[in-house]
Scaffold this motif. Structure first.
Motif, PDB file in Angstrom:
ATOM      1  N   GLN A   1      -4.414   2.151  -8.995  1.00 44.12           N
ATOM      2  CA  GLN A   1      -3.064   2.232  -9.538  1.00 44.12           C
ATOM      3  C   GLN A   1      -3.101   2.968 -10.867  1.00 44.12           C
ATOM      4  OE1 GLN A   1      -0.446  -0.963  -8.855  1.00 44.12           O
ATOM      5  NE2 GLN A   1      -1.925  -2.134  -7.660  1.00 44.12           N
TER       6      GLN A   1
ATOM      7  N   ARG B   1      -5.510   2.533  -0.835  1.00 43.39           N
ATOM      8  CA  ARG B   1      -4.096   2.420  -1.185  1.00 43.39           C
ATOM      9  C   ARG B   1      -3.963   2.807  -2.652  1.00 43.39           C
ATOM     10  NH1 ARG B   1      -2.913  -2.483   1.077  1.00 43.39           N
ATOM     11  NH2 ARG B   1      -3.987  -3.479  -0.662  1.00 43.39           N
TER      12      ARG B   1
ATOM     13  N   ARG C   1      -1.194   4.087  -5.928  1.00 42.38           N
ATOM     14  CA  ARG C   1       0.186   4.141  -6.400  1.00 42.38           C
ATOM     15  C   ARG C   1       0.214   4.778  -7.785  1.00 42.38           C
ATOM     16  NH1 ARG C   1       4.850   2.006  -4.622  1.00 42.38           N
ATOM     17  NH2 ARG C   1       6.576   1.962  -6.086  1.00 42.38           N
TER      18      ARG C   1
ATOM     19  N   GLU D   1      -2.787   5.309   1.980  1.00 45.87           N
ATOM     20  CA  GLU D   1      -1.422   5.249   1.465  1.00 45.87           C
ATOM     21  C   GLU D   1      -1.402   5.868   0.077  1.00 45.87           C
ATOM     22  OE1 GLU D   1       0.680   1.484   1.565  1.00 45.87           O
ATOM     23  OE2 GLU D   1      -0.671   0.765   3.144  1.00 45.87           O
ATOM     24  N   ASP D   2      -0.470   6.778  -0.133  1.00 47.22           N
ATOM     25  CA  ASP D   2      -0.250   7.382  -1.451  1.00 47.22           C
ATOM     26  C   ASP D   2       1.228   7.258  -1.786  1.00 47.22           C
ATOM     27  OD1 ASP D   2      -2.459   8.239  -2.842  1.00 47.22           O
ATOM     28  OD2 ASP D   2      -2.549  10.205  -1.895  1.00 47.22           O
ATOM     29  N   HIS D   3       1.536   6.613  -2.900  1.00 46.12           N
ATOM     30  CA  HIS D   3       2.928   6.436  -3.314  1.00 46.12           C
ATOM     31  C   HIS D   3       3.102   7.021  -4.712  1.00 46.12           C
ATOM     32  CE1 HIS D   3       3.862   3.622  -0.013  1.00 46.12           C
ATOM     33  NE2 HIS D   3       2.619   3.205  -0.195  1.00 46.12           N
ATOM     34  N   TRP D   4       4.128   7.857  -4.879  1.00 45.46           N
ATOM     35  CA  TRP D   4       4.429   8.484  -6.169  1.00 45.46           C
ATOM     36  C   TRP D   4       5.857   8.164  -6.580  1.00 45.46           C
ATOM     37  CZ3 TRP D   4       1.523  11.980  -9.263  1.00 45.46           C
ATOM     38  CH2 TRP D   4       0.233  12.271  -8.771  1.00 45.46           C
ATOM     39  N   ARG D   5       6.012   7.800  -7.854  1.00 43.27           N
ATOM     40  CA  ARG D   5       7.333   7.613  -8.432  1.00 43.27           C
ATOM     41  C   ARG D   5       7.329   8.247  -9.813  1.00 43.27           C
ATOM     42  NH1 ARG D   5       7.773   6.478  -3.961  1.00 43.27           N
ATOM     43  NH2 ARG D   5       8.736   4.677  -2.960  1.00 43.27           N
TER      44      ARG D   5
ATOM     45  N   ALA E   1      10.205  10.892  -5.641  1.00 45.76           N
ATOM     46  CA  ALA E   1       9.586   9.800  -4.897  1.00 45.76           C
ATOM     47  C   ALA E   1       8.912  10.392  -3.674  1.00 45.76           C
ATOM     48  CB  ALA E   1      10.625   8.763  -4.497  1.00 45.76           C
ATOM     49  N   ASP E   2       7.668  10.046  -3.460  1.00 49.48           N
ATOM     50  CA  ASP E   2       6.924  10.626  -2.353  1.00 49.48           C
ATOM     51  C   ASP E   2       5.978   9.571  -1.799  1.00 49.48           C
ATOM     52  OD1 ASP E   2       6.300  12.953  -0.738  1.00 49.48           O
ATOM     53  OD2 ASP E   2       4.357  13.009  -1.759  1.00 49.48           O
ATOM     54  N   ALA E   3       5.792   9.567  -0.495  1.00 53.98           N
ATOM     55  CA  ALA E   3       4.888   8.603   0.122  1.00 53.98           C
ATOM     56  C   ALA E   3       4.180   9.243   1.302  1.00 53.98           C
ATOM     57  CB  ALA E   3       5.651   7.361   0.575  1.00 53.98           C
TER      58      ALA E   3
ATOM     59  N   ARG F   1       1.406   8.132   4.424  1.00 52.35           N
ATOM     60  CA  ARG F   1       0.700   7.029   5.083  1.00 52.35           C
ATOM     61  C   ARG F   1       0.066   7.541   6.368  1.00 52.35           C
ATOM     62  NH1 ARG F   1       1.309   2.765   8.833  1.00 52.35           N
ATOM     63  NH2 ARG F   1       0.442   0.777   8.096  1.00 52.35           N
TER      64      ARG F   1
END
Length: 300
Positions: free
Chosen positions: A127, A154, A156, A190-194, A204-206, A208
Motif C-alpha cells: 500500500q 494486492r 493500492r 489486483e492494482d487499485h489507483w485513486r 480511478a483505475d483498477a 484484476r
C-alpha cells in the motif's frame, strides 16, 4: 530532521485512523492476526520540504524490511526504497508513504526489479500513499515488478495533490520470467489507483487478473499474448496540453502504446511481449518527457 521508528504511531492508533492521515490500509498488527504465514513486514515514511529553492529531507521513519537511501545528485531529492527481504512473498505486508511539501521536488525509486514469489494461499499487500502540496513535484518511478507463476499480489495507491502540485508515476509489470523460461500460468493480481486533487477524485483505475492468468493474457481483447505492461500517469496544470507531445514521443516505439488526456491528467499505456522491449521504449519516453535523466539506480 529525521525521526526514528519510535516516532511511529502505535498499531492501535493506525487502525483507528484507517482511511485518514498516516499510513494506509491494514496495520501490521491486524495483518499478523489475519495471515497464517507472515514472511515480512515493512513501512517507510519520507517527507521533503523546500528551503530557499533546495529540497531537503525533513522526515524519515523505517520499520521492518523497508529502508530508504538518499543518493546525492540529480534535481530535487531522490529517495530509493530498498526491500531488505529480497522480494515479496505470500502474506507480506508493506506500506510506503512519501510527501513533498510546498515547492519541493521529490523522486522515489527502487534499486532493482521487485520480485513477487509463488504463494501457497495468502496475498501479499503493498500500500502506497503519496502527497504533494501546492507547487510541489512528486515523481514515483520504481523499476518493474516481476510476478512469478502462482504469485498473489494486492496493491493500492492513494495519491493526494494540492493546488498546482504535479505528479508523475510509472509502474511496469512483467507477468512471468520469460528470460528464464518461466511463464505465469496461474496467480492473482489486483492494482487499485485513486488520485485526488484538492480532495476531489480525478483518476480511478483498477486492474484484476485472477486464476488462469496466462490464458487470460492470451486473449486478443486482454493482452494478445503480451506479458509486459505499464502505465505512465502525469497529473499537472499542463497535463492535457502535453498530449500531442506524448504521442509524438511514442512514434517508433516497439511496444503497443497509446496516450490520452482528460480531467487535468495524461495517461500512457504500454504493452509488450517482454520487459526488455517495454523498458527500452519507456526509458526513452520518460527521459524526453521529464526533460531530465532517470534516477541513477535505473542504470545500475
Amino acid at each position: 530532521m529525521t525521526t526514528s521508528a519510535a516516532s511511529w504511531r502505535s498499531d492501535r492508533e493506525v487502525d483507528a485512523a484507517a482511511g485518514g492521515a498516516g499510513l494506509p490500509g491494514p496495520s501490521i498488527a491486524s495483518s499478523r492476526e489475519r495471515a497464517l504465514r507472515q514472511r515480512s513486514e515493512g513501512r517507510v515514511r519520507i517527507a521533503a520540504s523546500a528551503f530557499g529553492g533546495v529540497t531537503r529531507l525533513t522526515d524519515l521513519a523505517e520499520i521492518g524490511a523497508l529502508r530508504a537511501r538518499l543518493p546525492r545528485g540529480g534535481p530535487g531529492l531522490e529517495a530509493v526504497i530498498v526491500n531488505t527481504a529480497g522480494g515479496v512473498a505470500c502474506g507480506d505486508v508493506f506500506a510506503i508513504e512519501a510527501k513533498a511539501g510546498p515547492g519541493a521536488h521529490l523522486t522515489v525509486a527502487t534499486p532493482a526489479a521487485e520480485k513477487v514469489y509463488r504463494s501457497d494461499g495468502p496475498c501479499a499487500d503493498i500500500q502506497v500513499r503519496l502527497v504533494a502540496e501546492a507547487g510541489a513535484r512528486l515523481d514515483w518511478l520504481p523499476q518493474e515488478t516481476i510476478l512469478f507463476d502462482r504469485a498473489r499480489l494486492r496493491r493500492r495507491y492513494e495519491i493526494d495533490l494540492y493546488g498546482t502540485a504535479s505528479f508523475l508515476s510509472f509502474e511496469a509489470l512483467m507477468l512471468g520470467r520469460l528470460a528464464h523460461g518461466d511463464a505465469m500460468g496461474e496467480g492473482h493480481l489486483e492494482d487499485h489507483w485513486r488520485v485526488r486533487r484538492d480532495g476531489a477524485l480525478v483518476f480511478a483505475d483498477a486492474l484484476r487478473l485472477s486464476g488462469p492468468v496466462g490464458a487470460l493474457l492470451a486473449r486478443p481483447a486482454v493482452a494478445g499474448g503480451n506479458r509486459a505492461l505499464a502505465t505512465l500517469l502525469y497529473v499537472g496544470p499542463d497535463a492535457e496540453n502535453r498530449l500531442e507531445e506524448a504521442r509524438a514521443l511514442l512514434e517508433g516505439a516497439r511496444c503497443e502504446a497509446g496516450a490520452s488526456a482528460w480531467n487535468g491528467l495524461l495517461c500512457v499505456r504500454l504493452l509488450a511481449p517482454d520487459i526488455e522491449t517495454l523498458r527500452r521504449d519507456a526509458t526513452s519516453f520518460l527521459m524526453a518527457f521529464r526533460q531530465a535523466p532517470l534516477p541513477r539506480v535505473w542504470a545500475t
